[in-house]
Design an enzyme around this catalytic site. Structure first.
Site, PDB file in Angstrom:
ATOM      1  CE  LYS A 186     -89.717  50.308 -29.800  1.00 25.48           C
ATOM      2  NZ  LYS A 186     -89.776  49.467 -31.014  1.00 25.48           N
ATOM      3  CD  GLU A 225     -83.635  46.700 -34.105  1.00 23.41           C
ATOM      4  OE1 GLU A 225     -84.761  47.146 -33.819  1.00 23.41           O
ATOM      5  OE2 GLU A 225     -83.333  45.489 -34.037  1.00 23.41           O
ATOM      6  CG  ASP A 230     -92.375  43.975 -31.652  1.00 25.44           C
ATOM      7  OD1 ASP A 230     -91.181  44.191 -31.362  1.00 25.44           O
ATOM      8  OD2 ASP A 230     -92.864  44.260 -32.766  1.00 25.44           O
ATOM      9  CB  SER A 231     -87.887  41.663 -28.548  1.00 23.37           C
ATOM     10  OG  SER A 231     -88.032  42.487 -27.401  1.00 23.37           O
ATOM     11  CG  ASP A 271     -92.350  47.539 -29.731  1.00 22.84           C
ATOM     12  OD1 ASP A 271     -92.243  48.663 -30.249  1.00 22.84           O
ATOM     13  OD2 ASP A 271     -91.405  46.737 -29.624  1.00 22.84           O
ATOM     14  CD  GLU A 276     -90.801  47.383 -35.921  1.00 23.08           C
ATOM     15  OE1 GLU A 276     -90.874  46.978 -37.097  1.00 23.08           O
ATOM     16  OE2 GLU A 276     -90.414  46.674 -34.978  1.00 23.08           O
TER      17      GLU A 276
END
Ligand code: KIV
Length: 279
Positions: A128, A197, A59-60, A98, A130
């Site tokens: 993925k 991270e 999602d960057s 993401d 978070e």
């Protein structure tokens, strides 16, 4: 007489599709996992041809492709579009997508629906998410549909407004202990791998040693099972971002700007196109 050299086992292995099972085999034999982000077909093709193990449709993309300040604004539809383009460019690498902010937090049914859309509409191989113990219910529900899940702990950019800054996480003992508990919870609920991270290298190594699933680091030191970087950052396309953990493998910003300047000058001077470039 022509002598044909039989492909070595290593050549065969390089061509074999990367699966979640292969990543755990790599951890078991101590082979490091190389992961980079990809958001489109052309980059995905180059990453795959280079032999990358995992392409993360991160999602960057919200930052490096769409120009937002944070990862929060990117939508599920946008992530699916990026993922579908990446899948079309990849023959060998595992494609992880993401789940964007708002597509899974606090609602396991929504999480399953979002993950199913990603898998059906993009053809990607896994998702993925978070977060630690608080996303375990959503992860279990997604896993029950047969969708593999990669976890992500430490600096989790979707929670930037909770943290307030992008500084190194888990430097204090209580946060470090919570991170270890979260990592164990993610492994126990069935995640096939974990991203850590921007946390201290010693803590990351401890987690990687304690877990049987592969641990992939970004700003988490060398003692983990693999590394990931944002492709646009390691290529030096994005000049504003230069954290300590980033190694620049190219300076593409200058190369690209130079090429654009030369093109503009050629067009303005009437030097492009020339005779050999005309019909
Ligand atoms: O979105 C992303 O690119 C990521 C990596 C930084 C791990 O999550």
């Amino acid at each position: 007489m022509s002598t044909q050299i039989a492909p070595s086992a290593e050549d065969d292995d390089r061509k074999r599709r990367v699966t979640t099972a292969r990543l755990s085999e790599m951890k078991a034999r101590g082979e490091k996992i190389a992961m980079l982000t990809g958001y489109d077909f052309s980059f995905a093709r180059i990453l795959d041809a280079a032999g990358i193990d995992v392409v993360l449709v991160g999602d960057s993309a919200s930052n490096v492709i769409h120009g937002h300040e944070t990862t929060l604004p990117i939508t599920l539809d946008q992530m699916i579009d990026h993922a579908a383009a990446v899948v079309r460019g990849v023959k060998r690498a595992l494609v992880v997508v993401d789940m964007p902010f708002g597509s899974y937090q606090g609602n396991s049914r929504l999480a399953l629906e979002s993950a199913v859309r990603i898998m059906k509409e993009s053809g990607a191989h896994c998702v993925k998410m978070e977060g630690g113990e608080f996303v375990v219910d959503s992860i279990k529900r997604i896993l029950s549909a047969g969708i593999p899940v990669m976890g992500h702990l430490g600096l989790t950019p979707q929670s930037i407004y909770k943290f307030g800054t992008y500084v190194v996480r888990a430097t204090e003992e209580d946060e470090a202990e919570q991170l270890v508990r979260d990592a164990m919870a993610l492994q126990e609920c069935g995640c096939f791998a974990l991203v850590l991270e921007k946390i201290p290298a010693q803590l990351a190594e401890r987690v990687a040693n304690q877990l049987s699933i592969p641990v992939i680091g970004i700003g988490a030191g060398p003692g983990v099972d693999g590394q990931v970087l944002v492709t646009h950052d390691m290529l030096g396309i994005n000049q504003e971002f230069s954290p300590r953990f980033l190694r620049l493998y190219a300076q593409l910003h200058d190369v690209m700007q130079g090429a654009f300047e030369k093109y503009i000058a050629d067009v303005k001077a009437g030097d492009f196109p020339g005779e050999e470039e005309s019909y």
